[in-house]
Design a protein around this motif. Structure first.
Motif, PDB file in Angstrom:
ATOM      1  N   LEU A  16      32.771  39.705  50.460  1.00  0.00           N
ATOM      2  CA  LEU A  16      33.325  38.467  51.015  1.00  0.00           C
ATOM      3  C   LEU A  16      33.880  37.564  49.923  1.00  0.00           C
ATOM      4  N   MET A  17      33.167  37.469  48.809  1.00  0.00           N
ATOM      5  CA  MET A  17      33.648  36.647  47.697  1.00  0.00           C
ATOM      6  C   MET A  17      34.939  37.229  47.115  1.00  0.00           C
ATOM      7  N   LEU A  18      34.992  38.562  47.007  1.00  0.00           N
ATOM      8  CA  LEU A  18      36.204  39.204  46.524  1.00  0.00           C
ATOM      9  C   LEU A  18      37.360  38.942  47.478  1.00  0.00           C
ATOM     10  N   ALA A  19      37.095  39.031  48.774  1.00  0.00           N
ATOM     11  CA  ALA A  19      38.133  38.782  49.771  1.00  0.00           C
ATOM     12  C   ALA A  19      38.682  37.369  49.637  1.00  0.00           C
ATOM     13  N   LYS A  20      37.810  36.398  49.460  1.00  0.00           N
ATOM     14  CA  LYS A  20      38.263  35.011  49.313  1.00  0.00           C
ATOM     15  C   LYS A  20      39.115  34.840  48.059  1.00  0.00           C
ATOM     16  N   THR A  21      38.689  35.460  46.952  1.00  0.00           N
ATOM     17  CA  THR A  21      39.460  35.361  45.712  1.00  0.00           C
ATOM     18  C   THR A  21      40.847  35.960  45.885  1.00  0.00           C
ATOM     19  N   LEU A  22      40.917  37.122  46.529  1.00  0.00           N
ATOM     20  CA  LEU A  22      42.208  37.769  46.768  1.00  0.00           C
ATOM     21  C   LEU A  22      43.095  36.907  47.649  1.00  0.00           C
ATOM     22  N   PHE A  23      42.518  36.324  48.677  1.00  0.00           N
ATOM     23  CA  PHE A  23      43.296  35.435  49.549  1.00  0.00           C
ATOM     24  C   PHE A  23      43.799  34.222  48.784  1.00  0.00           C
ATOM     25  N   ASP A  24      42.969  33.698  47.881  1.00  0.00           N
ATOM     26  CA  ASP A  24      43.394  32.548  47.070  1.00  0.00           C
ATOM     27  C   ASP A  24      44.600  32.897  46.197  1.00  0.00           C
ATOM     28  N   TYR A  25      44.718  34.170  45.814  1.00  0.00           N
ATOM     29  CA  TYR A  25      45.869  34.630  45.025  1.00  0.00           C
ATOM     30  C   TYR A  25      47.097  34.896  45.901  1.00  0.00           C
ATOM     31  N   VAL A  32      43.638  43.047  51.350  1.00  0.00           N
ATOM     32  CA  VAL A  32      42.228  42.660  51.252  1.00  0.00           C
ATOM     33  C   VAL A  32      41.340  43.702  51.920  1.00  0.00           C
ATOM     34  N   CYS A  33      41.754  44.195  53.077  1.00  0.00           N
ATOM     35  CA  CYS A  33      40.972  45.233  53.763  1.00  0.00           C
ATOM     36  C   CYS A  33      40.834  46.476  52.890  1.00  0.00           C
ATOM     37  N   ALA A  34      41.927  46.870  52.243  1.00  0.00           N
ATOM     38  CA  ALA A  34      41.909  48.070  51.412  1.00  0.00           C
ATOM     39  C   ALA A  34      41.041  47.902  50.174  1.00  0.00           C
ATOM     40  N   LEU A  35      41.087  46.736  49.551  1.00  0.00           N
ATOM     41  CA  LEU A  35      40.357  46.515  48.304  1.00  0.00           C
ATOM     42  C   LEU A  35      38.893  46.151  48.524  1.00  0.00           C
ATOM     43  N   CYS A  36      38.583  45.581  49.665  1.00  0.00           N
ATOM     44  CA  CYS A  36      37.202  45.134  49.912  1.00  0.00           C
ATOM     45  C   CYS A  36      36.425  46.071  50.837  1.00  0.00           C
ATOM     46  N   GLY A  37      37.136  46.979  51.509  1.00  0.00           N
ATOM     47  CA  GLY A  37      36.456  47.879  52.428  1.00  0.00           C
ATOM     48  C   GLY A  37      35.919  47.175  53.653  1.00  0.00           C
ATOM     49  N   ILE A  38      36.603  46.115  54.101  1.00  0.00           N
ATOM     50  CA  ILE A  38      36.179  45.388  55.291  1.00  0.00           C
ATOM     51  C   ILE A  38      37.206  45.577  56.397  1.00  0.00           C
ATOM     52  N   LYS A  39      36.804  45.304  57.616  1.00  0.00           N
ATOM     53  CA  LYS A  39      37.696  45.473  58.760  1.00  0.00           C
ATOM     54  C   LYS A  39      38.684  44.311  58.843  1.00  0.00           C
ATOM     55  N   ARG A  40      39.789  44.563  59.522  1.00  0.00           N
ATOM     56  CA  ARG A  40      40.841  43.552  59.621  1.00  0.00           C
ATOM     57  C   ARG A  40      40.341  42.282  60.309  1.00  0.00           C
ATOM     58  N   LYS A  41      39.487  42.446  61.325  1.00  0.00           N
ATOM     59  CA  LYS A  41      38.959  41.279  62.042  1.00  0.00           C
ATOM     60  C   LYS A  41      38.147  40.396  61.097  1.00  0.00           C
ATOM     61  N   THR A  42      37.333  41.023  60.249  1.00  0.00           N
ATOM     62  CA  THR A  42      36.537  40.260  59.291  1.00  0.00           C
ATOM     63  C   THR A  42      37.433  39.577  58.271  1.00  0.00           C
ATOM     64  N   ASP A  94      34.853  51.464  46.449  1.00  0.00           N
ATOM     65  CA  ASP A  94      35.951  50.590  46.877  1.00  0.00           C
ATOM     66  C   ASP A  94      35.787  49.159  46.379  1.00  0.00           C
ATOM     67  N   THR A  95      34.594  48.595  46.537  1.00  0.00           N
ATOM     68  CA  THR A  95      34.388  47.210  46.142  1.00  0.00           C
ATOM     69  C   THR A  95      34.507  47.034  44.636  1.00  0.00           C
ATOM     70  N   GLU A  96      33.942  47.962  43.866  1.00  0.00           N
ATOM     71  CA  GLU A  96      34.027  47.872  42.411  1.00  0.00           C
ATOM     72  C   GLU A  96      35.480  48.010  41.954  1.00  0.00           C
ATOM     73  N   PHE A  97      36.223  48.913  42.574  1.00  0.00           N
ATOM     74  CA  PHE A  97      37.637  49.038  42.246  1.00  0.00           C
ATOM     75  C   PHE A  97      38.375  47.744  42.582  1.00  0.00           C
ATOM     76  N   GLY A  98      38.043  47.151  43.731  1.00  0.00           N
ATOM     77  CA  GLY A  98      38.668  45.888  44.117  1.00  0.00           C
ATOM     78  C   GLY A  98      38.387  44.785  43.116  1.00  0.00           C
ATOM     79  N   LEU A  99      37.151  44.722  42.606  1.00  0.00           N
ATOM     80  CA  LEU A  99      36.792  43.725  41.603  1.00  0.00           C
ATOM     81  C   LEU A  99      37.567  43.947  40.307  1.00  0.00           C
ATOM     82  N   GLN A 100      37.671  45.201  39.891  1.00  0.00           N
ATOM     83  CA  GLN A 100      38.411  45.501  38.664  1.00  0.00           C
ATOM     84  C   GLN A 100      39.892  45.197  38.833  1.00  0.00           C
TER      85      GLN A 100
END
Length: 208
Positions: A16-25, A32-42, A94-100
């Protein structure tokens, strides 16, 4: 092991924190779904909470020839994908790749913001950030599927990108090929900003 009925949310919290950071960018929901491994609704709910509006709809920027359209495009793509090549592992989850990926983009933003003599086109972007995060994601996908690859410029010794189907024997980067007008100014910063970004500027991903 019995955890007393409690659910471990630490990993989900990182997503969730990664998703917020990506959205801020400025990242779009599919990225965000691809990099965080979360569903589109989330992802949509996080966007609404972070940006207080509905996410932008429409297709993601996709131009397989973007790096070839200008010297500036190639320079910025080479800076970013150089960081991806040096610091980002494709073997992590997925999440670690998204963070990197996010850390690499943050570092790219810091590097280009320090450009002492931006071109007119770079000056038109906030903090000289020609490469937005959505296109950065698309370029990363192209790079990892070998649609793009690095070659070494025999003139300035910097690495630069070319599409896989183009001339495999390219010997000079676009900056050295166009040493006229404002491009001359860009040539003076091409080496520290591309080939030796980590070494020359003494920047490492884990410092930020």
């Amino acid at each position: 092991m019995d955890n007393g009925g409690f659910v471990d949310l630490s990993h989900f919290g990182a997503e969730l924190m990664l998703a917020k950071t990506l959205f801020d960018y400025g990242a779009r929901t599919p990225v965000v779904c691809a990099l965080c491994g979360i569903k589109r609704k989330t992802a949509t709910r996080i966007y609404r909470l972070a940006q207080e509006q509905a996410p932008i709809k429409g297709m993601l920027p996709w131009d397989p020839h973007w790096i070839s359209r200008s010297t500036i495009n190639n320079l910025h793509a080479s800076i970013f994908l150089g960081l991806i090549q040096d610091y980002v592992s494709v073997s992590v989850n997925d999440t670690e790749f998204g963070l990197q990926f996010c850390n690499a983009y943050t570092l790219y933003c810091r590097i280009v913001a320090r450009n002492p003599k931006p071109s007119n086109r770079e000056a038109g972007f906030e903090h000289h950030r020609v490469l937005d995060i959505n296109r950065a994601w698309q370029l990363t996908r192209q790079f990892h599927t070998s649609a793009l690859h690095f070659v070494m410029c025999l003139c300035c010794q910097s690495r630069f990108l070319i599409p896989r189907q183009e001339d495999q024997h390219a010997s000079r980067c676009p900056v050295c090929e166009n040493k006229t007008g404002s491009v001359v100014g860009n040539h003076r910063i091409s080496r520290p900003f591309s080939q030796n970004a980590g070494k020359t500027l003494a920047i490492r991903l884990d410092r930020y």
